[in-house]
Design a protein around this motif. Structure first.
Motif, PDB file in Angstrom:
ATOM      1  N   GLN A 114      -4.048  43.176  76.283  1.00  0.00           N
ATOM      2  CA  GLN A 114      -2.641  43.563  76.342  1.00  0.00           C
ATOM      3  C   GLN A 114      -1.970  43.386  74.990  1.00  0.00           C
ATOM      4  N   ARG A 115      -2.342  42.348  74.247  1.00  0.00           N
ATOM      5  CA  ARG A 115      -1.753  42.166  72.919  1.00  0.00           C
ATOM      6  C   ARG A 115      -2.127  43.329  72.005  1.00  0.00           C
ATOM      7  N   GLU A 116      -3.355  43.797  72.079  1.00  0.00           N
ATOM      8  CA  GLU A 116      -3.760  44.932  71.260  1.00  0.00           C
ATOM      9  C   GLU A 116      -3.057  46.223  71.688  1.00  0.00           C
ATOM     10  N   ARG A 117      -2.825  46.381  72.977  1.00  0.00           N
ATOM     11  CA  ARG A 117      -2.273  47.635  73.485  1.00  0.00           C
ATOM     12  C   ARG A 117      -0.746  47.674  73.418  1.00  0.00           C
ATOM     13  N   TYR A 118      -0.096  46.495  73.540  1.00  0.00           N
ATOM     14  CA  TYR A 118       1.371  46.458  73.630  1.00  0.00           C
ATOM     15  C   TYR A 118       2.018  45.620  72.522  1.00  0.00           C
ATOM     16  N   LEU A 119       1.273  44.830  71.822  1.00  0.00           N
ATOM     17  CA  LEU A 119       1.672  44.076  70.624  1.00  0.00           C
ATOM     18  C   LEU A 119       2.654  42.959  70.936  1.00  0.00           C
ATOM     19  N   GLY A 120       3.860  43.287  71.359  1.00  0.00           N
ATOM     20  CA  GLY A 120       4.890  42.281  71.625  1.00  0.00           C
ATOM     21  C   GLY A 120       6.232  42.951  71.786  1.00  0.00           C
ATOM     22  N   GLY A 121       7.300  42.174  71.663  1.00  0.00           N
ATOM     23  CA  GLY A 121       8.641  42.725  71.708  1.00  0.00           C
ATOM     24  C   GLY A 121       8.906  43.547  72.954  1.00  0.00           C
ATOM     25  N   LYS A 122       9.647  44.634  72.784  1.00  0.00           N
ATOM     26  CA  LYS A 122      10.066  45.448  73.917  1.00  0.00           C
ATOM     27  C   LYS A 122       8.911  46.189  74.582  1.00  0.00           C
ATOM     28  N   VAL A 123       7.826  46.460  73.844  1.00  0.00           N
ATOM     29  CA  VAL A 123       6.696  47.175  74.429  1.00  0.00           C
ATOM     30  C   VAL A 123       5.945  46.268  75.403  1.00  0.00           C
ATOM     31  N   LEU A 124       5.678  45.028  74.991  1.00  0.00           N
ATOM     32  CA  LEU A 124       5.053  44.081  75.915  1.00  0.00           C
ATOM     33  C   LEU A 124       5.977  43.789  77.090  1.00  0.00           C
ATOM     34  N   ALA A 125       7.283  43.703  76.829  1.00  0.00           N
ATOM     35  CA  ALA A 125       8.245  43.470  77.917  1.00  0.00           C
ATOM     36  C   ALA A 125       8.207  44.606  78.929  1.00  0.00           C
ATOM     37  N   ALA A 126       8.035  45.841  78.462  1.00  0.00           N
ATOM     38  CA  ALA A 126       7.942  46.975  79.382  1.00  0.00           C
ATOM     39  C   ALA A 126       6.711  46.848  80.276  1.00  0.00           C
ATOM     40  N   ARG A 127       5.597  46.381  79.690  1.00  0.00           N
ATOM     41  CA  ARG A 127       4.392  46.173  80.501  1.00  0.00           C
ATOM     42  C   ARG A 127       4.644  45.147  81.606  1.00  0.00           C
ATOM     43  N   ILE A 128       5.319  44.053  81.257  1.00  0.00           N
ATOM     44  CA  ILE A 128       5.586  42.997  82.231  1.00  0.00           C
ATOM     45  C   ILE A 128       6.520  43.493  83.324  1.00  0.00           C
ATOM     46  N   LEU A 129       7.584  44.193  82.939  1.00  0.00           N
ATOM     47  CA  LEU A 129       8.516  44.706  83.944  1.00  0.00           C
ATOM     48  C   LEU A 129       7.865  45.770  84.819  1.00  0.00           C
ATOM     49  N   ALA A 130       6.976  46.578  84.240  1.00  0.00           N
ATOM     50  CA  ALA A 130       6.265  47.567  85.047  1.00  0.00           C
ATOM     51  C   ALA A 130       5.405  46.895  86.107  1.00  0.00           C
ATOM     52  N   ASP A 131       4.875  45.720  85.785  1.00  0.00           N
ATOM     53  CA  ASP A 131       4.053  44.982  86.742  1.00  0.00           C
ATOM     54  C   ASP A 131       4.885  44.301  87.819  1.00  0.00           C
ATOM     55  N   LEU A 132       6.131  43.949  87.501  1.00  0.00           N
ATOM     56  CA  LEU A 132       6.935  43.129  88.412  1.00  0.00           C
ATOM     57  C   LEU A 132       7.992  43.914  89.183  1.00  0.00           C
ATOM     58  N   ILE A 133       8.450  45.044  88.648  1.00  0.00           N
ATOM     59  CA  ILE A 133       9.499  45.829  89.304  1.00  0.00           C
ATOM     60  C   ILE A 133       8.844  47.045  89.967  1.00  0.00           C
ATOM     61  N   THR A 134       8.818  47.060  91.277  1.00  0.00           N
ATOM     62  CA  THR A 134       8.083  48.104  92.001  1.00  0.00           C
ATOM     63  C   THR A 134       8.976  49.220  92.519  1.00  0.00           C
ATOM     64  N   GLY A 135      10.288  49.071  92.442  1.00  0.00           N
ATOM     65  CA  GLY A 135      11.197  50.102  92.930  1.00  0.00           C
ATOM     66  C   GLY A 135      12.632  49.709  92.662  1.00  0.00           C
ATOM     67  N   PRO A 136      13.594  50.519  93.101  1.00  0.00           N
ATOM     68  CA  PRO A 136      15.011  50.222  92.865  1.00  0.00           C
ATOM     69  C   PRO A 136      15.393  48.833  93.382  1.00  0.00           C
ATOM     70  N   ILE A 137      16.171  48.125  92.579  1.00  0.00           N
ATOM     71  CA  ILE A 137      16.626  46.781  92.935  1.00  0.00           C
ATOM     72  C   ILE A 137      18.104  46.652  92.592  1.00  0.00           C
ATOM     73  N   ASP A 138      18.715  45.595  93.084  1.00  0.00           N
ATOM     74  CA  ASP A 138      20.066  45.230  92.684  1.00  0.00           C
ATOM     75  C   ASP A 138      19.960  44.445  91.377  1.00  0.00           C
TER      76      ASP A 138
END
Length: 648
Positions: A31-55
């Motif tokens: 994941q570090r090689e593919r997403y590096l850090g910062g906002k790109v790694l954060a997008a990977r994490i949120l994609a894993d944790l947010i599965t649909g519309p939320i409040d």
């Protein structure tokens, strides 16, 4: 999770506020090689944790705070950290970047980032050290401004705090670290909804680097290049970001009277030159930055004259608080966009908004829209263009949700849904537009429309720098703009993931082109740029670029710091992967092609009457953009693209 790469601390924490539990959040080297850090790694994490519309105000929302591998290594312009979450203003994934010291201290404490979930039962602040996380009662801090909060917390530490606007869930509340703001898209309101007043981090760990001697020599060379470039070595230190204002006026890019015009007759009163001549005490900037584009000014009780300011700078004992001066966006959105030419007032308002913890761009944009609603008889609110004496009270009312401030705290899109006027609500996807009037730079307009976080000049690709604020390609032609926008977006995403300030990318533009704007070479480049779309599109389709660009030392720095293979193609690929991953999350949250739009005023109304070129030809550029991005006509990344990026 331990890593073989340098530049990382190898640990990321997950903090559950509801249960008061702390655990390790796993990040692999792949994941570090593919997403590096910062906002790109954060997008990977949120994609894993947010599965649909939320409040966004619910405990299920997640806040991800990430650093880059260059953060804390002494790299020029690399003190940045990122805050990503689901925005209460847009309902979409949004990131906000900050140059305060919190990211540096977080790495000193031994962590590359934080993943914050849940909601505390009562106000808390968190102390993050090498030994872990401690929860503290924050009831005595509740109600404090951002500077009061930071002063009440442990010294010699990195801090990230909210003010009253965040506590009261103003949808465009931001976060403060030192005097720097992660302001856009409402991250401060999410902190407030979680009863999280502040984060404090400190420690004594050092960031490891793979090749120390190479890093030292490279950083010295890099800093010298920044100091010798006409933008990072002259314009930004001399005038700050406000130095762009005069160019925006000349090119009809200066947002005026709620974006109804691109020029302001009194623009010089709020220009970078006037700010420097009459108010500047000294330059400031983020830690370790050789550019120092920040402004330090005297907070005026009454507007000081030039002689008083000079005396204060000379140290004659004149009393007054030295504060951070306004950036370009604040000057324009609280100046010409409100038909206000009082620079001293803008300096005071900038300080007040930072103290309240409120985004000045969305504040100015929402108030301008409310003024036009009042002018058109759609909402009688007492607000009028040019009448700005009562704005400090209005800011306070917004932050505390009193009176009409409660409605303004919802942002311009929700105001338009209630009162009408959507055609002149200057927002995209709910996020208010920054200072660049896109009818004077149509490529910038395309970027606004397709940007993942909404109306953002940086996530847009910042094509304005090619359309008049650096180079001067034809600002009205749609030709080539889609391909150039994609290239700029992907590169800037990669630079941000590394931990760098995006201003470091200015060195990509060769100095001779900027030193001699009327020279034959510069004129030729400007004429050719719109015709380079096919060549740029080919680069996008064949992204293997095993090279280092002379004006972009970040790729060499990443190799020397981390030990991973890095080149221009890999950096662009990381940016492309991050951009598409954010789009996938937003599609999951309900985004469609219809949301990639601009206010009707910018598409249908000629900025210069009788000149049809002074409208944004969005649809033709958007179709090209989708095709070159590899998206369907509905704006969804195709399976083929996802396979290529490893996102299937």
């Amino acid at each position: 999770m331990p890593t073989r790469f340098k530049g990382y601390m190898g640990r990321m924490l997950q903090i559950d506020l509801s249960a008061r539990q702390v655990s390790e959040y796993p990040v692999t080297d792949e994941q570090r090689e593919r997403y590096l850090g910062g906002k790109v790694l954060a997008a990977r994490i949120l994609a894993d944790l947010i599965t649909g519309p939320i409040d966004p105000f619910g405990p299920e929302n997640v806040v991800v705070i990430t650093t880059g591998p260059l953060t804390g290594t002494g790299a020029p312009m690399a003190t940045r950290f990122n805050v990503s979450t689901i925005s209460p203003l847009t309902g979409l994934l949004a990131s906000s970047n900050c140059g305060g010291s919190f990211g540096l201290h977080l790495k000193k404490a031994g962590y590359d980032g934080l993943v914050i979930t849940g909601r505390a039962e009562a106000p808390v602040w968190l102390e993050i050290t090498e030994d872990g996380v401690r929860f503290h009662d924050a009831s005595h801090l509740w109600g404090m401004t951002t500077s009061e909060t930071q002063a009440a917390l442990p010294p010699r530490a990195g801090k990230l705090v909210i003010g009253p606007a965040g506590e009261n869930r103003v949808r465009f509340a931001g976060l403060a670290s030192d005097d720097r703001m992660a302001a856009r898209a409402g991250g401060g309101a999410v902190f407030g909804s979680k009863n999280l007043k502040a984060l404090v981090a400190y420690g004594r760990k050092t960031v490891p680097v793979a090749r120390p001697e190479r890093v030292k020599a490279l950083y010295k060379e890099w800093a010298q290049a920044l100091r010798s470039h006409p933008i990072t070595g002259n314009q930004l230190p001399r005038l700050g970001t406000a130095g762009l204002l005069a160019g925006m006026q000349a090119h009809r890019m200066l947002a005026t009277r709620n974006f109804s015009r691109g020029r302001f007759d009194q623009f010089d009163a709020v220009s970078g030159e006037t700010l420097a001549e009459e108010h500047l005490i000294r330059n400031g900037g983020c830690a370790g930055c050789p550019v120092h584009c920040g402004r330090e000014v005297l907070l005026p009780e009454e507007p000081p004259n030039a002689a008083e300011t000079a005396a204060a700078a000379a140290g004659d004992g004149r009393k007054g608080r030295r504060v951070k001066g306004p950036e370009l966006e604040t000057l324009v959105l609280l100046g010409p966009n409100l038909e206000n030419a009082d620079l001293s007032a803008i300096i005071r308002w900038n300080y007040l908004l930072d103290e309240l913890g409120m985004d000045s761009i969305s504040t100015g944009g929402t108030i301008a829209f409310a003024m036009e609603l009042n002018e058109k008889g759609l909402w009688e609110n007492g607000l009028r263009f040019g009448e700005v004496e009562n704005l400090p009270q209005l800011f306070d009312d917004i932050a505390h949700r009193r009176g009409i401030g409660d409605l303004l705290a919802e942002g311009s899109r929700r105001l338009a849904q209630r009162f009408g006027g959507m055609s002149f609500a200057m927002q995209v996807k709910g996020l208010e537009l920054p200072a660049y009037e896109p009818r004077g730079a149509v490529g910038q307009g395309l970027g606004y429309a397709v940007a993942n976080r909404g109306g953002c000049h940086l996530n847009a690709g910042y094509l304005a720098v090619l359309e008049g604020l650096g180079l001067e390609m034809d600002p009205h032609t749609p030709r080539g703009k889609a391909a150039l926008t994609i290239l700029m977006q992907d590169l800037m995403e990669g630079i941000s993931a590394a931990g760098n300030c995006l201003f470091s990318s200015y060195d990509v533009f060769p100095a001779p082109l900027l030193h001699r704007p009327n020279g034959w070479l510069t004129r030729t480049v400007n004429r050719l740029l719109p015709w380079l779309g096919p060549a740029v599109a080919l680069i996008h389709r064949l992204p293997w670029l095993p090279m280092h660009l002379p004006g972009l030392p970040v790729t060499r720095a990443l190799e020397a710091v981390t030990g991973m293979k890095m080149d221009l193609g890999r950096l662009k690929g990381i940016g492309e992967r991050g951009y598409n991953l954010e789009r996938l999350v937003n599609v999951r949250l309900g985004v469609t092609a219809a949301d990639d739009d601009l206010p009707e005023r910018l598409k249908a109304v000629e900025q210069v009457p009788g000149d049809p070129r002074t409208r944004v030809p969005l649809e033709v550029m958007k179709r090209q953009y989708y095709r070159l991005r590899g998206w369907t006509p509905d704006g969804v990344p195709t399976p083929r693209l996802l396979r290529r990026l490893g996102l299937q």
